[in-house]
Design a protein around this motif. Sequence first.
Motif, PDB file in Angstrom:
ATOM      1  N   LEU A  26       0.759  -1.096  -0.109  1.00 56.24           N
ATOM      2  CA  LEU A  26      -0.019   0.088   0.055  1.00 56.24           C
ATOM      3  C   LEU A  26       0.875   1.414   0.019  1.00 56.24           C
ATOM      4  N   VAL A  27       2.184   0.975   0.154  1.00 55.06           N
ATOM      5  CA  VAL A  27       3.011   2.235   0.265  1.00 55.06           C
ATOM      6  C   VAL A  27       3.181   3.194  -1.038  1.00 55.06           C
ATOM      7  N   SER A  28       3.308   2.439  -2.142  1.00 55.93           N
ATOM      8  CA  SER A  28       3.310   3.440  -3.456  1.00 55.93           C
ATOM      9  C   SER A  28       3.270   2.465  -4.598  1.00 55.93           C
ATOM     10  N   ARG A  29       3.054   2.719  -5.842  1.00 55.45           N
ATOM     11  CA  ARG A  29       3.044   1.929  -7.096  1.00 55.45           C
ATOM     12  C   ARG A  29       4.379   1.418  -7.034  1.00 55.45           C
ATOM     13  N   ALA A  30       5.558   1.677  -6.900  1.00 57.14           N
ATOM     14  CA  ALA A  30       6.697   1.268  -6.990  1.00 57.14           C
ATOM     15  C   ALA A  30       7.126   0.133  -6.023  1.00 57.14           C
ATOM     16  N   TRP A  31       6.525   0.410  -4.647  1.00 58.21           N
ATOM     17  CA  TRP A  31       6.651  -0.616  -3.463  1.00 58.21           C
ATOM     18  C   TRP A  31       5.651  -1.885  -4.159  1.00 58.21           C
ATOM     19  N   HIS A  32       4.708  -1.482  -4.564  1.00 56.84           N
ATOM     20  CA  HIS A  32       3.636  -2.425  -4.803  1.00 56.84           C
ATOM     21  C   HIS A  32       4.337  -3.714  -5.763  1.00 56.84           C
ATOM     22  N   GLY A  33       5.132  -3.037  -6.997  1.00 57.15           N
ATOM     23  CA  GLY A  33       5.948  -3.697  -7.725  1.00 57.15           C
ATOM     24  C   GLY A  33       6.840  -4.846  -7.177  1.00 57.15           C
ATOM     25  N   VAL A  34       7.676  -4.278  -6.050  1.00 57.77           N
ATOM     26  CA  VAL A  34       8.545  -4.799  -5.310  1.00 57.77           C
ATOM     27  C   VAL A  34       7.791  -5.969  -4.620  1.00 57.77           C
ATOM     28  N   ALA A  35       6.984  -5.528  -3.719  1.00 65.32           N
ATOM     29  CA  ALA A  35       6.411  -6.353  -2.542  1.00 65.32           C
ATOM     30  C   ALA A  35       5.421  -7.457  -3.296  1.00 65.32           C
ATOM     31  N   SER A  36       5.004  -7.355  -4.593  1.00 65.30           N
ATOM     32  CA  SER A  36       4.227  -8.554  -5.267  1.00 65.30           C
ATOM     33  C   SER A  36       4.776  -9.351  -6.140  1.00 65.30           C
ATOM     34  N   SER A  37       6.176  -9.159  -6.020  1.00 64.21           N
ATOM     35  CA  SER A  37       6.959 -10.180  -6.959  1.00 64.21           C
ATOM     36  C   SER A  37       7.078 -11.645  -6.870  1.00 64.21           C
ATOM     37  N   ASP A  38       6.904 -12.391  -7.695  1.00 67.67           N
ATOM     38  CA  ASP A  38       6.835 -13.853  -7.456  1.00 67.67           C
ATOM     39  C   ASP A  38       8.068 -14.503  -6.698  1.00 67.67           C
ATOM     40  N   ARG A  39       9.278 -13.576  -7.019  1.00 70.17           N
ATOM     41  CA  ARG A  39      10.502 -14.095  -6.270  1.00 70.17           C
ATOM     42  C   ARG A  39      10.326 -14.061  -4.664  1.00 70.17           C
ATOM     43  N   LEU A  40       9.472 -12.983  -4.266  1.00 70.68           N
ATOM     44  CA  LEU A  40       9.359 -12.875  -2.842  1.00 70.68           C
ATOM     45  C   LEU A  40       8.180 -13.962  -2.225  1.00 70.68           C
ATOM     46  N   TRP A  41       7.103 -14.097  -2.873  1.00 71.73           N
ATOM     47  CA  TRP A  41       5.813 -14.742  -2.760  1.00 71.73           C
ATOM     48  C   TRP A  41       6.041 -16.140  -2.686  1.00 71.73           C
ATOM     49  N   SER A  42       7.093 -16.687  -3.580  1.00 72.65           N
ATOM     50  CA  SER A  42       7.303 -17.988  -3.802  1.00 72.65           C
ATOM     51  C   SER A  42       7.529 -18.653  -2.353  1.00 72.65           C
TER      52      SER A  42
ATOM     53  N   SER B 173      -5.176 -22.654  -6.095  1.00 72.23           N
ATOM     54  CA  SER B 173      -3.983 -21.917  -5.930  1.00 72.23           C
ATOM     55  C   SER B 173      -2.936 -22.449  -6.959  1.00 72.23           C
ATOM     56  N   GLN B 174      -3.281 -23.504  -7.567  1.00 67.04           N
ATOM     57  CA  GLN B 174      -2.213 -23.920  -8.531  1.00 67.04           C
ATOM     58  C   GLN B 174      -2.521 -23.857 -10.060  1.00 67.04           C
ATOM     59  N   ALA B 175      -3.326 -22.901 -10.187  1.00 68.17           N
ATOM     60  CA  ALA B 175      -3.707 -22.623 -11.475  1.00 68.17           C
ATOM     61  C   ALA B 175      -2.724 -21.865 -12.241  1.00 68.17           C
ATOM     62  N   ARG B 176      -2.596 -22.399 -13.705  1.00 71.19           N
ATOM     63  CA  ARG B 176      -1.272 -22.004 -14.287  1.00 71.19           C
ATOM     64  C   ARG B 176      -1.492 -20.376 -14.720  1.00 71.19           C
ATOM     65  N   GLY B 177      -0.326 -19.769 -14.594  1.00 69.69           N
ATOM     66  CA  GLY B 177      -0.226 -18.209 -14.657  1.00 69.69           C
ATOM     67  C   GLY B 177      -0.651 -17.404 -13.679  1.00 69.69           C
ATOM     68  N   LEU B 178      -0.965 -17.900 -12.253  1.00 66.80           N
ATOM     69  CA  LEU B 178      -1.504 -17.410 -11.132  1.00 66.80           C
ATOM     70  C   LEU B 178      -0.237 -16.802 -10.606  1.00 66.80           C
ATOM     71  N   SER B 179      -0.322 -15.480 -10.162  1.00 63.89           N
ATOM     72  CA  SER B 179       0.755 -14.858  -9.333  1.00 63.89           C
ATOM     73  C   SER B 179       0.901 -15.686  -8.131  1.00 63.89           C
ATOM     74  N   LYS B 180       2.123 -15.517  -7.296  1.00 61.18           N
ATOM     75  CA  LYS B 180       2.413 -16.342  -6.193  1.00 61.18           C
ATOM     76  C   LYS B 180       1.700 -15.488  -4.976  1.00 61.18           C
ATOM     77  N   LEU B 181       1.467 -14.149  -5.105  1.00 58.28           N
ATOM     78  CA  LEU B 181       0.861 -13.521  -4.166  1.00 58.28           C
ATOM     79  C   LEU B 181      -0.647 -13.742  -4.246  1.00 58.28           C
ATOM     80  N   ALA B 182      -1.259 -13.947  -5.559  1.00 51.02           N
ATOM     81  CA  ALA B 182      -2.790 -14.559  -5.472  1.00 51.02           C
ATOM     82  C   ALA B 182      -2.705 -15.975  -5.027  1.00 51.02           C
ATOM     83  N   ALA B 183      -1.766 -16.772  -5.192  1.00 52.08           N
ATOM     84  CA  ALA B 183      -1.772 -18.131  -4.834  1.00 52.08           C
ATOM     85  C   ALA B 183      -1.898 -18.044  -3.374  1.00 52.08           C
TER      86      ALA B 183
END
Length: 267
Positions: free
Chosen positions: A76-92, A109-119
Amino acid sequence: METEEKPWSVMGEEGGERRLKKRKRNEENDPEDQKQEQGNEEEEVVARDPLDVFGRDIMVMILSNLDARSVALSLLVSRAWHGVASSDRLWSSKCEELWHGKAHIPRASQARGLSKLAAYSISVMDGKRTRIMKDDLCDHVWEFHFNKAAPEYWRNLDPYWKGTGPLMRRYFHPDGSQTADPGDKVWGGHECCYSVVTSVVGEGKIRVHYVRINRWPRMFVSRNQDWSWEMSNCLYCYTSVPDADKKGGTGPLRSPCVNISPQTFGR
């Protein structure tokens, strides 16, 4: 003839004079102006975005050490922070931590193409789901045993009470039938069918929800902390066998509405 040594002689005459002049100006300045100047300097320091200071890669490393809810707040900090905090690398890694030790992993949660944050979000919400679906019944193997209120004759045939071997198992099928392992003494080869009954009132609130086998007493459904299912009545109990390693996950494919917010991840 002796001369008095000037206090700035160590630093040099010119440097000492500049220092004394600066000190004199500071003494003459209004204290309020000094406070304002210090405040402006502090604001300049605070205004620097850590993302600009450390860069994306280091911020991902920092956020990876936080719990899921704290990372969700940083979205919620900013658009730039959202881009970092929602990365698959982090949420995997967050997903792996969440799924560790769980009995079942949601198919949604295992659907193809789903982001790790959404999973992650789908998994958390599905783990809180207490309405069992036909997919849940059919995807899992179920351990079965009689409860203490059941007739003694039945309990004497039950390995759960006799301690003579593994628990009896039951299998639900998409056509509405139920079967058991060959040689099951309790089963006896009789025909068996099941039904899932759900009564919903205003705004989707569930009034009553149960599973019934033939005409036996209804079984009420509950969910354990490891996301396994339990169905029971006064006579017997069903418990889902852990199958987290099942490829593609288990349960209904249709995912609940994903509203990614800090509340999703608990306190």
